[in-house]
Design a protein around this motif. Structure first.
Motif, PDB file in Angstrom:
ATOM      1  N   ALA A   1       4.472   8.054  19.174  1.00  0.00           N
ATOM      2  CA  ALA A   1       4.319   7.555  20.543  1.00  0.00           C
ATOM      3  C   ALA A   1       3.996   8.693  21.516  1.00  0.00           C
ATOM      4  CB  ALA A   1       5.605   6.855  20.987  1.00  0.00           C
ATOM      5  N   ARG A   2       4.485   9.877  21.214  1.00  0.00           N
ATOM      6  CA  ARG A   2       4.273  11.018  22.127  1.00  0.00           C
ATOM      7  C   ARG A   2       2.968  11.766  21.853  1.00  0.00           C
ATOM      8  NH1 ARG A   2       9.732  12.313  24.010  1.00  0.00           N
ATOM      9  NH2 ARG A   2       8.937  14.308  24.753  1.00  0.00           N
ATOM     10  N   THR A   3       2.348  11.495  20.703  1.00  0.00           N
ATOM     11  CA  THR A   3       1.126  12.232  20.338  1.00  0.00           C
ATOM     12  C   THR A   3      -0.091  11.329  20.173  1.00  0.00           C
ATOM     13  OG1 THR A   3       1.784  11.982  18.024  1.00  0.00           O
ATOM     14  CG2 THR A   3       2.340  14.080  19.076  1.00  0.00           C
ATOM     15  N   ASN A   4       0.176  10.032  20.060  1.00  0.00           N
ATOM     16  CA  ASN A   4      -0.874   9.076  19.679  1.00  0.00           C
ATOM     17  C   ASN A   4      -1.376   9.284  18.263  1.00  0.00           C
ATOM     18  OD1 ASN A   4      -1.072   7.330  21.845  1.00  0.00           O
ATOM     19  ND2 ASN A   4      -2.315   8.787  23.019  1.00  0.00           N
ATOM     20  N   PHE A   5      -0.587   9.961  17.443  1.00  0.00           N
ATOM     21  CA  PHE A   5      -0.975  10.112  16.038  1.00  0.00           C
ATOM     22  C   PHE A   5      -0.630   8.799  15.315  1.00  0.00           C
ATOM     23  CE2 PHE A   5      -0.110  15.014  15.672  1.00  0.00           C
ATOM     24  CZ  PHE A   5      -1.064  15.252  16.647  1.00  0.00           C
ATOM     25  N   PRO A   6      -1.554   8.257  14.540  1.00  0.00           N
ATOM     26  CA  PRO A   6      -1.230   7.063  13.745  1.00  0.00           C
ATOM     27  C   PRO A   6      -0.269   7.405  12.610  1.00  0.00           C
ATOM     28  CG  PRO A   6      -3.425   7.825  13.225  1.00  0.00           C
ATOM     29  CD  PRO A   6      -2.939   8.695  14.337  1.00  0.00           C
ATOM     30  N   ILE A   7       0.387   6.376  12.089  1.00  0.00           N
ATOM     31  CA  ILE A   7       1.378   6.560  11.025  1.00  0.00           C
ATOM     32  C   ILE A   7       0.894   5.882   9.744  1.00  0.00           C
ATOM     33  CG2 ILE A   7       3.711   5.888  10.279  1.00  0.00           C
ATOM     34  CD1 ILE A   7       4.547   6.094  13.249  1.00  0.00           C
ATOM     35  N   ILE A   8       1.003   6.606   8.651  1.00  0.00           N
ATOM     36  CA  ILE A   8       0.739   6.013   7.338  1.00  0.00           C
ATOM     37  C   ILE A   8       2.074   5.951   6.600  1.00  0.00           C
ATOM     38  CG2 ILE A   8      -0.376   6.343   5.083  1.00  0.00           C
ATOM     39  CD1 ILE A   8      -2.522   5.871   7.041  1.00  0.00           C
ATOM     40  N   ASP A   9       2.456   4.766   6.166  1.00  0.00           N
ATOM     41  CA  ASP A   9       3.700   4.578   5.415  1.00  0.00           C
ATOM     42  C   ASP A   9       3.365   4.595   3.923  1.00  0.00           C
ATOM     43  OD1 ASP A   9       6.069   3.799   4.306  1.00  0.00           O
ATOM     44  OD2 ASP A   9       6.176   1.843   5.325  1.00  0.00           O
ATOM     45  N   LEU A  10       3.771   5.653   3.252  1.00  0.00           N
ATOM     46  CA  LEU A  10       3.413   5.770   1.828  1.00  0.00           C
ATOM     47  C   LEU A  10       3.988   4.626   0.992  1.00  0.00           C
ATOM     48  CD1 LEU A  10       3.746   9.626   1.146  1.00  0.00           C
ATOM     49  CD2 LEU A  10       1.657   8.302   1.516  1.00  0.00           C
ATOM     50  N   LYS A  11       5.037   4.004   1.500  1.00  0.00           N
ATOM     51  CA  LYS A  11       5.641   2.879   0.755  1.00  0.00           C
ATOM     52  C   LYS A  11       4.681   1.684   0.658  1.00  0.00           C
ATOM     53  CE  LYS A  11      10.088   0.525   0.455  1.00  0.00           C
ATOM     54  NZ  LYS A  11      10.212   0.637  -0.992  1.00  0.00           N
ATOM     55  N   THR A  12       3.729   1.612   1.565  1.00  0.00           N
ATOM     56  CA  THR A  12       2.760   0.506   1.526  1.00  0.00           C
ATOM     57  C   THR A  12       1.555   0.853   0.635  1.00  0.00           C
ATOM     58  OG1 THR A  12       1.480   1.287   3.425  1.00  0.00           O
ATOM     59  CG2 THR A  12       3.387  -0.128   3.901  1.00  0.00           C
ATOM     60  N   LYS A  13       1.558   2.063   0.097  1.00  0.00           N
ATOM     61  CA  LYS A  13       0.427   2.511  -0.735  1.00  0.00           C
ATOM     62  C   LYS A  13       0.848   2.556  -2.199  1.00  0.00           C
ATOM     63  CE  LYS A  13      -2.162   3.573   2.840  1.00  0.00           C
ATOM     64  NZ  LYS A  13      -3.381   2.800   3.118  1.00  0.00           N
TER      65      LYS A  13
ATOM     66  N   ARG B   1       0.207  15.006  -6.063  1.00  0.00           N
ATOM     67  CA  ARG B   1      -1.168  14.514  -6.157  1.00  0.00           C
ATOM     68  C   ARG B   1      -2.167  15.392  -5.412  1.00  0.00           C
ATOM     69  NH1 ARG B   1      -2.105   9.372  -7.814  1.00  0.00           N
ATOM     70  NH2 ARG B   1      -4.294  10.005  -7.764  1.00  0.00           N
ATOM     71  N   LEU B   2      -1.672  16.263  -4.517  1.00  0.00           N
ATOM     72  CA  LEU B   2      -2.598  17.204  -3.875  1.00  0.00           C
ATOM     73  C   LEU B   2      -3.277  18.066  -4.944  1.00  0.00           C
ATOM     74  CD1 LEU B   2      -0.502  18.278  -0.751  1.00  0.00           C
ATOM     75  CD2 LEU B   2      -2.600  16.908  -0.740  1.00  0.00           C
ATOM     76  N   SER B   3      -2.651  18.142  -6.110  1.00  0.00           N
ATOM     77  CA  SER B   3      -3.255  18.882  -7.230  1.00  0.00           C
ATOM     78  C   SER B   3      -4.596  18.270  -7.632  1.00  0.00           C
ATOM     79  CB  SER B   3      -2.321  18.869  -8.448  1.00  0.00           C
ATOM     80  OG  SER B   3      -1.081  19.393  -8.086  1.00  0.00           O
TER      81      SER B   3
ATOM     82  N   ASP C   1      -6.068   4.853  -7.842  1.00  0.00           N
ATOM     83  CA  ASP C   1      -5.054   4.291  -6.937  1.00  0.00           C
ATOM     84  C   ASP C   1      -5.369   4.680  -5.483  1.00  0.00           C
ATOM     85  OD1 ASP C   1      -4.081   6.873  -6.557  1.00  0.00           O
ATOM     86  OD2 ASP C   1      -2.296   6.613  -7.793  1.00  0.00           O
ATOM     87  N   ASP C   2      -4.395   4.557  -4.605  1.00  0.00           N
ATOM     88  CA  ASP C   2      -4.678   4.736  -3.166  1.00  0.00           C
ATOM     89  C   ASP C   2      -4.749   6.198  -2.711  1.00  0.00           C
ATOM     90  OD1 ASP C   2      -4.740   2.003  -2.803  1.00  0.00           O
ATOM     91  OD2 ASP C   2      -2.626   1.857  -2.217  1.00  0.00           O
ATOM     92  N   PHE C   3      -4.422   7.157  -3.605  1.00  0.00           N
ATOM     93  CA  PHE C   3      -4.337   8.538  -3.120  1.00  0.00           C
ATOM     94  C   PHE C   3      -5.680   9.102  -2.648  1.00  0.00           C
ATOM     95  CE2 PHE C   3      -4.681  13.129  -3.640  1.00  0.00           C
ATOM     96  CZ  PHE C   3      -3.730  13.525  -2.717  1.00  0.00           C
ATOM     97  N   LEU C   4      -6.692   9.019  -3.493  1.00  0.00           N
ATOM     98  CA  LEU C   4      -7.964   9.681  -3.132  1.00  0.00           C
ATOM     99  C   LEU C   4      -8.605   9.105  -1.868  1.00  0.00           C
ATOM    100  CD1 LEU C   4      -9.480  10.517  -6.643  1.00  0.00           C
ATOM    101  CD2 LEU C   4      -8.387  12.068  -5.024  1.00  0.00           C
ATOM    102  N   PRO C   5      -8.684   7.758  -1.726  1.00  0.00           N
ATOM    103  CA  PRO C   5      -9.234   7.247  -0.453  1.00  0.00           C
ATOM    104  C   PRO C   5      -8.420   7.723   0.755  1.00  0.00           C
ATOM    105  CG  PRO C   5      -9.048   5.480  -2.080  1.00  0.00           C
ATOM    106  CD  PRO C   5      -8.407   6.684  -2.688  1.00  0.00           C
ATOM    107  N   LEU C   6      -7.090   7.810   0.588  1.00  0.00           N
ATOM    108  CA  LEU C   6      -6.253   8.235   1.708  1.00  0.00           C
ATOM    109  C   LEU C   6      -6.496   9.702   2.067  1.00  0.00           C
ATOM    110  CD1 LEU C   6      -3.962   7.852   3.745  1.00  0.00           C
ATOM    111  CD2 LEU C   6      -2.314   8.264   1.886  1.00  0.00           C
ATOM    112  N   ILE C   7      -6.496  10.567   1.089  1.00  0.00           N
ATOM    113  CA  ILE C   7      -6.641  12.000   1.401  1.00  0.00           C
ATOM    114  C   ILE C   7      -8.062  12.297   1.917  1.00  0.00           C
ATOM    115  CG2 ILE C   7      -7.227  12.822  -0.957  1.00  0.00           C
ATOM    116  CD1 ILE C   7      -4.842  14.637   1.448  1.00  0.00           C
ATOM    117  N   ARG C   8      -9.053  11.566   1.388  1.00  0.00           N
ATOM    118  CA  ARG C   8     -10.428  11.753   1.907  1.00  0.00           C
ATOM    119  C   ARG C   8     -10.483  11.342   3.376  1.00  0.00           C
ATOM    120  NH1 ARG C   8     -12.758   8.644  -3.133  1.00  0.00           N
ATOM    121  NH2 ARG C   8     -12.781  10.311  -4.675  1.00  0.00           N
TER     122      ARG C   8
END
Ligand SMILES: Cc1cc2nc3c(=O)[nH]c(=O)nc-3n(C[C@H](O)[C@H](O)[C@H](O)COP(=O)(O)O)c2cc1C
Length: 174
Positions: free
Chosen positions: A26-38, A89-91, A52-59
């Motif tokens: 709320a203080r930065t306007n940064f969006p939030i990604i909840d890894l539990k939904t991925k 998975r950053l590997s 899986d969802d990792f590569l599209p997310l990190i790209r």
């Protein structure tokens, strides 16, 4: 201010970690990604989880943002398992996804975390700091929130200091 994103790695999508992420969001306007939904599987030497969802997310992250704020609860004195899987998975970005890995270089990292103990144990931030170094990212700031009765205790001055560090672009690590 640079564009950032908050990555939440909690086992509870409505828990304390999400509350501190929402506060910083709320203080930065940064969006939030909840890894539990991925759906993000563990690191696999044969890259069996590559679809899986990792590569599209990190790209998406490296294309659209300059700052990553990792938000994790303290589970057994360390980052959560959910967050650790993301880090493992950053590997992929060092092996099959090198182009994306190169784009992490020059990006900025910060960490917010919460736990029940009054103080965070020494060394908690080390994996974040060393990962940032390894990937050529700049480690900017961190902040620990103590949870009491399901709510984070928020010290306004601490939050302002954290926000100043990520906004001004001065790293806490020399
Ligand atoms: C599996 C587990 C392990 C925990 N280990 C710690 C710990 O080592 N240190 C600590 O201060 N709090 C610990 N806690 C408390 C949580 O860090 C705290 O309740 C936090 O606010 C939970 O965030 P969440 O609601 O996002 O899960 C642990 C909680 C759980 C569920």
């Amino acid at each position: 201010m640079k564009k950032g994103i908050i990555i939440v790695g909690s086992s509870n999508s409505d828990g304390t970690t999400m509350k501190i992420a929402s506060l910083i969001g709320a203080r930065t306007n940064f969006p939030i990604i909840d890894l539990k939904t991925k759906t993000i599987g563990e690191f696999d030497y044969e890259f069996k989880n590559k679809d899986d969802d990792f590569l599209p997310l990190i790209r998406h992250i490296v294309e659209c943002y300059q700052i990553i704020v990792f938000a994790t609860p303290v589970y057994w004195y360390a980052m959560s398992g959910t967050m650790k899987i993301f880090f493992d998975r950053l590997s992929d970005c060092l092996k099959t996804e090198k182009e994306t890995g190169r784009k992490l270089r020059g990006m900025e990292m910060a960490v917010i975390c919460c736990g029940c103990d009054q103080e965070l144990k020494e060394g908690f931030y080390m994996p974040f700091i060393e990962t940032a170094k390894y990937l050529g990212m700049t480690y900017m700031a961190n902040m620990y929130f103590v949870e009491e009765n399901g709510l984070p205790i928020v010290h306004e001055a601490g939050v302002n200091e954290f926000l100043k560090l990520i906004k001004d672009g001065h790293s806490v690590i020399s």
